[in-house]
Design a protein around this motif. Structure first.
Motif, short mmCIF file in Angstrom:
data_model
loop_
_atom_site.label_atom_id
_atom_site.label_comp_id
_atom_site.label_asym_id
_atom_site.label_seq_id
_atom_site.Cartn_x
_atom_site.Cartn_y
_atom_site.Cartn_z
N ARG A 166 -15.23 -20.63 28.27
CA ARG A 166 -16.03 -19.34 28.22
C ARG A 166 -17.15 -19.34 27.58
N SER A 167 -17.52 -20.22 26.61
CA SER A 167 -18.89 -20.23 26.11
C SER A 167 -19.71 -21.02 26.76
N LYS A 226 -20.96 -18.96 29.68
CA LYS A 226 -21.94 -17.94 29.34
C LYS A 226 -23.23 -18.64 29.30
N ILE A 227 -23.32 -19.98 28.31
CA ILE A 227 -24.53 -20.46 28.20
C ILE A 227 -24.93 -20.91 29.38
N VAL A 228 -24.25 -21.60 30.33
CA VAL A 228 -25.00 -21.98 31.67
C VAL A 228 -25.20 -21.07 32.53
N GLU A 257 -26.52 -18.19 31.66
CA GLU A 257 -27.72 -17.55 31.11
C GLU A 257 -28.92 -18.59 31.50
N SER A 258 -28.62 -19.74 31.67
CA SER A 258 -29.84 -20.50 31.89
C SER A 258 -29.85 -20.47 33.63
N GLN A 279 -20.50 -11.74 30.83
CA GLN A 279 -21.34 -11.31 29.41
C GLN A 279 -22.57 -11.51 29.76
#
Ligand SMILES: Nc1ncnc2c1ncn2[C@@H]1O[C@H](COP(=O)(O)OP(=O)(O)OP(=O)(O)O)[C@@H](O)[C@H]1O
Ligand SMILES: Nc1ncnc2c1ncn2[C@@H]1O[C@H](COP(=O)(O)OP(=O)(O)OP(=O)(O)O)[C@@H](O)[C@H]1O
Ligand SMILES: [Mg+2]
Ligand SMILES: [Mg+2]
Lengths: 347, 297, 330, 503
Positions: B171-172, B175-177, B179-180, B207
């Motif tokens: 999940r994290s 989310k991070i990827v 975002e980019s 998210q």
């Protein structure tokens, strides 16, 4: 004092600027900032925000490494504390209780590591390896291997929310760094930690309570890991015991080393470690923005890291120093001056 | 007949995996089978060790959820020598099929195809830029789901994959990827759809999309694989569009086949394929959620 | 503590046999040639890796890259055997050269740039894993008949245990390493470096050569372990053996070698490997542990073994009086 | 010794720069075969640095080295070894984790069929060490033997390696008389064989006894080279210091000791020190005399809690006292300046300033940092008072020369203003000038009412400052000398008497 600090972190600042420049070259909108429903939005904010877990870990890791130790368990501790926090809110507790419980769990883990290192005198790598292996199991035990999701707005805000438009994790790591930095440098702790790391025997004989100091340092590391665990848990609104903080200890150690801190203990700079964490995050961001096929991710990362480390290696630094010295009149002038001084001493 | 079955599980890297383990354990208990469980911590060598350990113990059958397709010939040969039937779960192996009794798996390439077909139909000729969240680099599921999706959209020139990065199935990272991706593609305005290799990454991405001020499920369509309970909730709330089910109940058919085999030597078919059901916003997602929420995801 | 360097070794050996006996007591099946053969075969690649790790740790260093090197080796072999027609033996030779040179390069960076081994080898770990991805992300089966022939070389003991050539290779590695460490100048220089690199330098130990050789040995043995692993699985897979470096380090430490360097025995590492294998076998035989309890129990047993060693070492040395010297004065 | 023969080793123009320090400046050194050449100078004069440059342990920044007339350029100690230069560097530089025999033969172990022949190595080692009067088991770890023995092993190793030149950097610092004599006889033998020997020490009597010529360094420059027959001791000292040294302190009149400070009864630590009683008064210096390994250091450590006693009672000013660790001792205003400054004293990477205030700060606690101004005042004050030579206070202490490190450590403990100061070999490795200063300092501290316990191997020094001398042997007290009875001969007699009694 301030000049000395800047001189100390200059290499890291330069490298960070270079890596950010690389990002900019690849993606011209890199420094662009805008507001989206009350939230500052932009790549540079992402670097600061996404760098939070490693930055938090690197604060504690810097101290542990300064004592000539190492803490491999921080990733597992993140998983534990995340699971604890999530369990508290899913059981109906408030986010404050969750935060306190997670910090308590982190402190406990830290004390355990400190106990093994300081009292049982087990080598830090092995001592913390125990918790690294078992800790993730403990975290999974808490979540039963599933992702424990929650909807508590307070906890979510800690990881994914904003304060004054700036993502909360940034506030958290900056605050922690400032607090720890001040405590360490405005009290005698920094000096005593360094002394213990350089020569524990001498430090003990000089009257330093090395045992308690070591435990305290591992405890702080546990607390840092707890905060990092809460941040990643709040961020995805769930405790992912399987993956939270997985292999993040290596990134944290890397951050400390990129920060120019010696793995052999002694002199340390928290600021430099934080810059190290941001450098790593910027490298990750560059990889994501580059759009290269995923197979190349690790190779790119390895090459950039090797380049950074080589630039920082003592040998290369020394040759740069010699180069500067020999090209300028520095050395010659000093030699003459010294000779003069010696001359006066003659009877 | 109180049979003993050894179960070599990959590990506990995801909620789906945990569900599979708990479903298997529950099923074995129900049928009166003693289950010896060995967690391999994501390592093939541990799985081989576990299988050899099971053989040394003399179990009546072995369930194997292989971490990777290759490298099983030898140890499966040993099991065959010892007359212990092996049932593969959720992934097939590159080995002669006489070395195992049967394989109970989903077709992971097909899962990707189902997802791709859905998107093709949903977009219906409109130009659509897709970003892809891959699973762990090198995992066979990653490779298959990527391939299946690519195959399905191959004949739809309107659909283009513009960015593809790994989100490590978490999940994290999802989310991070994401975002980019959003930053790199004009704040997300250039992205029409997201294809994630599993639900966890999609949930993280949802998210990220919300934080970027866009509406997941509307501004950016989302399709993923697994159908974990949280994804059903998300679809029910209109935040995601579709998920392809990968059932955690691989053990049921496996035990059934084994019981028949023990009884009178009935040979099951070599491949028992589980269904890859598609859930969309039109399905009864709340019912699916209720059904699954206690399975240990 | 310093007075009998062999003590930790003996303690490890005793611990292993006591633990094995306890296991047999609970599961009589564990006393079978199968279990013994499995201990050797299944841990062959880890054992060979740990031999290299012993060199590195004895010299006061650490090598985090070995897991990635094994994966790289496997993928490299698989790809080269798939795409070209060269003989596996030639491929083995090529890959051993590559990994040895890689290790030597890390050693050279460590020595000449005065960088800590932990970080250099961490970068090496990323690099090798990355190169493995670049070669192939998919797992590639190896179908060469030479592999089949190698795999068919085993001795089937009464009781069904198969003693394979890879297990033999591991044992040979240990024997060769023991000889190299104790009976050659290079080996003694490894210990010297671990005692104090600075002093060793002043005593005329060729530090550059020794450091580079040590990491070359570790790289080369990791390559050999990679070959063994590829024989073990008949495939190359870029995600294989993640975290193996930690297993190898744990085995070395359980074997009584000090992480700070200069003290320990490769024979201890062998029993360290056997103890770790025994833990896993025990968990499989038990078969009731959930995924998470497996992790917790492994961590707990690791801790128990470390404490056992500490305790025994403390109990035995507390009683040993200091060396008695008579400096006969003329 | 024939001066007209060409020098075996001739170094000219040797220079070495460290950041902020010019350690060697155009230094010349000529060694002739068959001579013992003393290298003299204050602490920090550059003696050790010169040795390291000559043997390749440091890369020199200038200068040429001729060996037998041919230029050599040793890049590391290995190449100077190969060229026939054997060296004992300052502080024992051997490997504690290897056996004595291996330390002796590291790098040139005897081999059979390409494999090291352990048995022969041990046999050879035993034979070699026997020449130095050592009868020990060479197969045991080096660390199981005392520093003195380790030092002799280091010398033996260097001698074995030296085909042409033998360099000894303060080899006698931790040896006692008999061992020094033994070493001298070995050196004389080598000299007769035509070797050139460089001998560095701060004991001028040893220089005059053994050496033929001396080169004197000051602040990295050669002040001069002299034949020792033609100069007096005062002349040498004046060259070294660049000034006259005041006459050595006379034996003082101790006067009546002050109030009883510390009283130990039946103090002991199993395996380290036999039970002993000791009373120490304010304004009194108690000397601890004995041979190597007689238990002086262990006594000091037990009193300070560094290796806490496990039996016996202690009373401080009449009140019972527990000393389980150094912290407790420091709290009661004890101080211990340990014998092994490298591993127990200095904190190498910390600056001199931080090293000086370390104990004071540790006693103040974690959260009461000393104000910056106060730190500066203390550090500056002691640097001036003890004449510590350094570039600036930020210099890491490990870069100081040995003697200056010792002074900085003394400063650390004086800064805590102790009531009871324990000094273990306070003058080891300290130059003549500083030596006199420290003796004067001890006397001054005593006069201020401090109680001191000083363990030392130097009889003259003990005699100079002790109010009372406790003689130790075999880890127990065997006698006590007071007042007029104190003299070097009486101490030796006290030690020897016991020796005869034991024999
Ligand atoms: N590595 C170094 N870096 C910087 N300065 C150094 C270094 N080593 C030595 N120095 C400085 O060089 C000078 C000479 O030191 P050296 O050790 O040669 O003195 P020495 O004559 O041997 O003194 P001692 O009698 O106390 O041993 C000193 O001022 C010392 O501080
Ligand atoms: N590192 C060591 N390892 C083993 N034994 C030691 C060690 N150091 C000292 N000893 C032994 O302990 C006993 C007491 O040593 P101690 O150092 O107290 O003697 P000392 O009188 O202070 O001698 P020195 O002049 O060397 O300081 C001696 O028998 C000595 O051989
Ligand atoms: Mg010196
Ligand atoms: Mg002593």
């Amino acid at each position: 004092m301030i000049r000395a600090t800047i001189r100390r972190i200059l290499p890291q600042l330069v490298i960070l600027a270079l890596v950010l420049g690389l990002n900019f070259a690849m993606f011209p909108g890199f420094f662009h900032l805008e507001m989206h429903n009350g939230r500052l939005f932009g790549n540079i904010i992402d670097v600061l925000n996404r760098g939070a877990p490693v930055a938090l870990l690197s604060v504690g890791m810097t101290l542990v490494i300064a004592t000539r130790g190492i803490d491999l368990s921080v990733g597992a501790v993140m998983a534990i504390t995340g699971a604890v926090a999530a369990s508290v809110v899913t059981e109906g507790g408030s986010w404050i209780m969750a935060l306190l419980a997670a910090l308590g769990a982190g402190a406990l883990c830290g004390i355990w590591n400190g106990f093994l290192v300081a009292v049982l005198r087990i080598q830090p790598i092995v001592a913390t390896l125990v918790l690294m292996v078992a800790g993730r199991g403990i975290a999974q035990l808490l979540t039963k291997g599933a992702i424990l999701t929650f909807n508590d707005p307070g906890l979510i805000r800690l990881g994914g929310g904003t304060i004054l438009s700036v993502p909360t994790p940034i506030w958290i790591w900056v605050t922690l760094a400032v607090v720890v930095g001040l405590v360490v440098r405005r009290t005698a702790l920094g000096l005593l930690i360094e002394a213990t790391g350089i020569n524990e025997r001498s430090a003990r004989l000089a009257g330093i309570n090395a045992k308690v100091l070591l435990i305290a340092v591992y405890l702080v590391t546990g607390l840092c890991a707890a905060l990092a665990g809460i941040v990643v848990t709040g961020d995805i609104r769930g405790a992912d015991a399987n993956n939270a903080g997985l292999w993040m200890e290596l990134d944290a150690i890397l951050a400390v080393v990129i920060g120019g801190n010696s793995l052999l203990g002694g002199r340390f700079s928290i600021t430099a470690s934080l810059l190290g964490a941001l450098i790593i995050q910027s490298v990750n961001s560059a990889i994501l923005l580059s759009g290269m096929p995923v197979e190349f991710n690790l190779v790119i990362k390895a090459i950039i890291i090797i380049a950074i480390l080589v630039i920082q290696s003592p040998r290369v630094k020394h040759s740069i120093y010699l180069l500067r010295a020999s090209s300028g009149p520095v050395l010659a002038r000093r030699a003459v001056a010294a000779k003069g001084a010696v001359g006066e001493d003659h009877p | 007949a109180n049979e003993t079955v050894g179960f070599s599980q990959i590990g506990s890297e995801s909620g789906w995996r945990a569900a599979e383990t708990s479903v298997t354990k529950a099923d074995a208990k129900e049928r009166g089978i003693t289950l010896k469980f060995a967690d391999a911590q994501q390592k093939q060598e541990n799985q081989i060790k576990a299988i050899r350990g099971f053989i040394a113990q003399g179990v009546d059958a072995i369930l194997l959820a292989p971490v990777v397709a290759t490298g099983w010939d030898e140890v499966l040969g040993e099991a065959k020598d010892a007359d212990i039937p092996v049932v593969l779960m959720d992934r097939k192996v590159d080995a002669p099929d006489d070395l195992y009794l049967t394989a109970v798996t989903s077709d992971t390439v097909h899962e990707g195809e189902v997802a791709g077909d859905w998107l093709k139909k949903a977009e219906d000729g409109k130009p659509c830029n897709v970003v892809e969240l891959q699973g762990t680099t090198g995992a066979s599921v990653t490779i298959d789901r990527k391939k299946g999706f690519a195959d399905a959209i191959a004949d739809a020139p309107n659909i283009k994959i513009i960015r593809s990065q790994t989100g490590d199935f978490t999940r994290s990272q999802g989310k991070i990827v994401m975002e980019s991706f959003l930053k790199a593609e004009n704040g997300g305005k250039d992205i029409c759809a997201l294809y994630a290799h599993n639900d966890d990454m999609a949930l993280g991405a949802i998210q990220a999309i919300k934080e970027a001020g866009l509406k997941p499920g509307e501004d950016i369509k989302i399709v993923s694989v697994d159908s974990v309970p949280d994804m059903h909730l998300a679809i029910a709330h209109g935040q995601s569009n579709a998920t392809v089910e990968l059932t955690p109940d691989m053990a049921g058919p496996a035990f059934t086949a084994l019981e028949a085999y023990w009884k009178d030597g009935t040979m099951p078919p070599k491949w028992i394929q589980t269904k890859s059901t598609l859930y969309t916003q039109d399905s009864d997602n709340m019912a699916a959620y209720e059904r699954k929420k206690d399975l240990g995801y | 503590m310093r007075h009998s360097t062999r003590l930790p070794l003996y303690i490890t050996i005793v611990t292993f046999f006591v633990a094995y006996a306890a296991c047999i007591f609970q599961f009589p099946n564990m006393l079978s040639s199968r279990v013994v053969a499995n201990l050797l075969t299944d841990n062959a690649f880890l054992g060979i890796t740990a031999v290299g790790m012993t060199f590195v740790i004895l010299s006061g260093g650490i090598d985090l890259s070995v897991g990635s090197v094994i994966a790289f080796t496997g993928v490299f072999l698989a790809v080269i055997l798939r795409d070209t027609s060269i003989h596996p033996l030639a491929a083995f030779a090529i890959v051993l050269v590559i990994t040895t040179v890689f290790g030597a390069a890390m050693g050279a960076i460590i020595y000449y740039l005065e960088m800590p081994p932990f970080i250099v080898t961490l970068a090496g770990m990323f690099l090798m894993r990355g190169l493995a991805y670049v070669l192939s992300t998919e797992s590639v089966p190896i179908t060469h008949e030479f592999y089949g022939w190698l795999q068919s070389l085993y001795w089937k003991a009464p009781g069904g245990g198969r003693f394979r050539i890879t297990g033999l290779l591991m044992v040979l590695s240990f024997v060769a390493a023991a000889i190299a460490l104790h009976r050659t100048r290079f080996g003694r220089n490894v210990y010297a470096l671990g005692g104090s690199a600075q002093t060793a330098q002043l005593m005329g130990v060729p530090c550059a050569r020794t450091t580079i050789s040590i990491y070359a040995v570790s790289g080369g043995l990791a390559g050999l372990a990679g070959i063994v692993y590829s024989l073990y699985t008949s495939a190359g897979y870029s995600l294989a053996t993640v975290g193996t470096e930690l297993d190898a380090i744990a085995a070395v430490v359980i074997g009584g070698t000090l992480l700070s360097g200069g003290s320990g025995f490769v024979a201890g590492t062998f029993f360290g490997i056997m103890i770790m294998g025994l833990i896993q076998t025990y968990i499989v035989f038990d078969g009731t542990l959930s995924s998470w309890w497996t992790k917790i129990v492994i961590g707990g047993l690791l801790f128990t073994f470390i404490m056992l060693q500490k305790g025994l070492a403390w109990a035995t040395t507390a009683r040993i009086p200091r060396a008695n010297v008579s400096a006969a004065r003329s | 010794m024939a001066v007209d023969t060409p020098p075996v080793l001739h170094a000219t123009g040797i220079s070495k720069f460290f950041p902020g320090v010019i350690a060697l400046d155009d230094v010349e050194l000529a060694l002739y075969p068959g001579e013992v050449h003393a290298l003299l100078g204050e602490n920090g004069a550059g003696k050790s640095t010169l040795i390291k440059c000559l043997t390749g342990a440091y890369s020199r920044d200038g200068g040429t080295i001729l060996l037998d007339g041919k230029p050599i350029d040793p890049r590391d100690p290995l190449s100077s070894q190969a060229a026939g230069i054997g060296t004992v560097y300052q502080e024992v530089n051997l490997l504690p984790n290897l056996s004595v025999a291996e330390n002796l033969y590291l790098g040139r172990q005897p081999r059979r069929f390409g494999m090291i022949d352990h048995r022969r190595m041990v046999r050879d080692a035993r034979a070699v060490l026997a020449e130095y009067g050592l009868d020990l088991d060479p197969a045991r770890l080096l660390s199981s033997y005392s520093i003195a023995i380790q030092q002799i092993v280091a010398i033996a190793r260097a001698v074995e390696l030296s085909g042409k030149v033998l360099i000894l950097d303060e080899p006698t610092a931790s040896l006692d008389r008999d061992e020094v004599q033994l070493m001298f006889s070995v050196i004389r033998r080598l000299k007769a064989r035509g070797l050139a020997v460089v001998f560095i020490t701060h004991f001028l009597d040893q220089v005059l006894e053994l050496c033929d010529r001396a080169t004197i360094l000051r602040n990295g420059c050669v002040v001069g080279t002299r034949r020792l027959e033609s100069v007096s001791q005062t002349e040498i000292v004046t060259m070294m210091l660049g000034r006259q040294l005041e006459a050595a302190t006379k034996h003082h009149d101790a006067g009546p000791p002050g109030k009883l400070l510390l009283s130990l009864r039946g103090f002991a630590r199993r395996g380290a020190i036999e039970p002993f009683n000791l009373d120490i008064h304010e304004g009194e210096v108690v000397g601890l005399a004995g041979l190597l390994g007689s238990g002086r250091s262990e006594t000091c450590n037990a009193i300070f809690g560094a290796q806490a006693a496990d039996r016996g009672t202690a009373e401080l000013r009449g009140a019972p006292l527990q000393i389980p660790n150094p912290r407790a001792a420091i709290r009661h205003r004890f101080a211990l300046c340990p014998e092994d400054r490298k591993t127990e004293g200095i904190v190498g990477d910390l600056s001199v300033r931080e090293n000086i205030i370390l104990s004071l700060q540790a006693r103040q606690g974690w959260f009461r940092p000393l104000p910056r101004a106060r730190i500066e005042e203390i550090a500056q004050g002691y640097v001036k008072a003890l004449d510590i030579r350094l570039a600036n206070l930020d210099t890491p202490i490990r870069l100081l020369s040995g003697g200056n490190q010792q002074k900085a450590l003394l400063a650390r403990w004086l800064a805590t203003e102790p009531d009871f100061l324990i000094l273990d070999e306070p003058t080891r490795g300290i130059d003549v000038g500083a030596h006199a200063e420290i003796i004067a300092l001890i006397e001054r501290l005593r006069a201020q009412g401090m109680a001191l316990l000083v363990a030392s191997s130097e009889m003259e020094e003990l005699v100079a400052y002790s109010s009372r001398i406790v003689v130790m042997r075999d880890r127990r007290q065997v006698g006590e000398l007071r007042g007029e009875a104190i003299s070097p001969t009486s101490i030796i007699r006290a030690i020897a008497a016991e020796e005869e009694a034991v024999a």
